[in-house]
Scaffold this motif. Structure first.
Motif, short mmCIF file in Angstrom:
data_model
loop_
_atom_site.label_atom_id
_atom_site.label_comp_id
_atom_site.label_asym_id
_atom_site.label_seq_id
_atom_site.Cartn_x
_atom_site.Cartn_y
_atom_site.Cartn_z
N ASP A 1 1.82 -3.52 6.10
CA ASP A 1 1.76 -2.41 7.06
C ASP A 1 3.11 -1.95 7.60
O ASP A 1 3.16 -1.11 8.51
CB ASP A 1 0.83 -2.74 8.24
N HIS A 2 4.20 -2.46 7.05
CA HIS A 2 5.54 -2.05 7.48
C HIS A 2 6.19 -1.20 6.39
O HIS A 2 6.35 -1.67 5.25
CB HIS A 2 6.41 -3.26 7.79
N PRO A 3 6.60 0.04 6.69
CA PRO A 3 7.22 0.90 5.68
C PRO A 3 8.52 0.30 5.13
O PRO A 3 9.39 -0.09 5.90
CB PRO A 3 7.48 2.20 6.43
N GLN A 4 8.61 0.25 3.82
CA GLN A 4 9.80 -0.27 3.14
C GLN A 4 10.54 0.80 2.36
O GLN A 4 11.77 0.73 2.21
CB GLN A 4 9.40 -1.40 2.19
N LEU B 1 4.28 0.62 1.94
CA LEU B 1 4.18 -0.34 3.04
C LEU B 1 3.96 -1.74 2.50
O LEU B 1 3.17 -1.94 1.57
CB LEU B 1 3.02 0.02 3.97
N LEU B 2 4.65 -2.69 3.09
CA LEU B 2 4.40 -4.11 2.82
C LEU B 2 3.89 -4.73 4.11
O LEU B 2 4.58 -4.71 5.13
CB LEU B 2 5.69 -4.81 2.38
N ARG C 1 0.84 -1.20 0.00
CA ARG C 1 0.00 0.00 0.00
C ARG C 1 0.88 1.25 0.00
O ARG C 1 1.85 1.33 0.74
CB ARG C 1 -0.92 0.00 1.22
N TRP C 2 0.51 2.19 -0.86
CA TRP C 2 1.20 3.47 -0.94
C TRP C 2 0.45 4.51 -0.11
O TRP C 2 -0.76 4.69 -0.29
CB TRP C 2 1.26 3.96 -2.39
N LEU C 3 1.15 5.19 0.77
CA LEU C 3 0.61 6.36 1.45
C LEU C 3 1.11 7.59 0.71
O LEU C 3 2.32 7.73 0.47
CB LEU C 3 1.09 6.42 2.90
#
Length: 245
Positions: free
Chosen positions: A102-105, A99-100, A73-75
């Motif tokens: 819910d963890h920012p990558q 985010l992968l 998901r892109w914020l």
């Protein structure tokens, strides 16, 4: 694990390109007196939908797009610091976090006025226009410059906000309230300030910048209702100041 699901280099390059393009559009719109944040947002969302159909997008401007069950998901905040932009202050930017689960990558915080991009890939460090970044050296609390970042739902008369700002302004060297978190996080990562204190921050304001700061050597801690990200050796004094609130 993340590399097998997500091409981090490709996603990083896409985020940088989109952030720079969005910043250029904002500058052009301001100079020529036409266009809107919705136009900038639409271009970003359409590009991501075409290139990454299996990814979700959560935009500050237009909400959710893409599959509900997307692991990636892109914020996106296409105009971070919009209030500054509307009154002609050159303190605004663009933020992206990928985010992968819910963890920012991947993260990008772009300063639209200067055209300077600061970015990070989890586990690989933070960079600004080709320069590897590192946070400042540790200092005592009385010498700290601290950025204050708050969510849009935090009222001016919120008691926790008022008490914390009073303490910080009395006990540190300086408190920055720029209204442009993209710029604050870049300053922290490049060593220009010592910490960021976040009170009920928006995901677009926090996830991109905190990854950039951590990859430059900052650490996170929580105390009371605050998240503090800053220089490791400086956090003890700052945490003690806010612990009573």
């Amino acid at each position: 694990m993340s590399e097998s699901v997500l091409d981090l280099d490709a996603v990083h390059a896409t985020a940088l390109d989109l952030a720079r393009g969005a910043g250029e559009l904002a500058r052009r719109f301001a100079a020529e007196g036409f266009g809107s944040v919705a136009d900038i947002d639409r271009r970003i969302v359409h590009h991501l939908a075409a290139r990454y159909r299996e990814h979700g997008v959560l935009s500050r401007e237009s909400g959710d797009h893409g599959p509900d069950d997307a692991r990636v998901r892109w914020l996106v905040d296409p105009l971070n610091g919009a209030d500054n932009y509307r009154v002609g202050l050159d303190l605004y930017g663009v933020t992206f976090a990928v985010l992968l689960d819910d963890h920012p990558q991947v993260a990008v915080v772009h300063d639209s006025a200067s055209g300077r991009s600061t970015s990070a890939i989890a586990g690989r460090g933070a960079w600004q226009e080709g320069r590897r970044l590192s946070v400042a050296a540790a200092r005592p609390a009385t010498q700290l410059t601290v950025a204050w970042i708050e969510g849009s739902e935090v009222a001016a008369d919120d008691p926790l906000r008022q008490a914390a700002l009073h303490t910080l302004e009395r006990s540190t060297h300086r408190v920055l309230r720029t209204g442009a978190p993209a710029r604050d996080w870049a300053l922290l990562a490049e060593g220009g300030i010592d910490a960021a204190v976040v009170l009920r921050g928006e995901p677009w304001d926090v996830a991109p910048g905190s990854l950039v700061a951590r990859e430059a050597g900052a650490v996170d801690t929580r105390v009371g209702g605050f998240t503090i990200t800053g220089v490791p050796g400086s956090l003890r004094g700052l945490t003690a100041l806010l612990a009573a609130h």
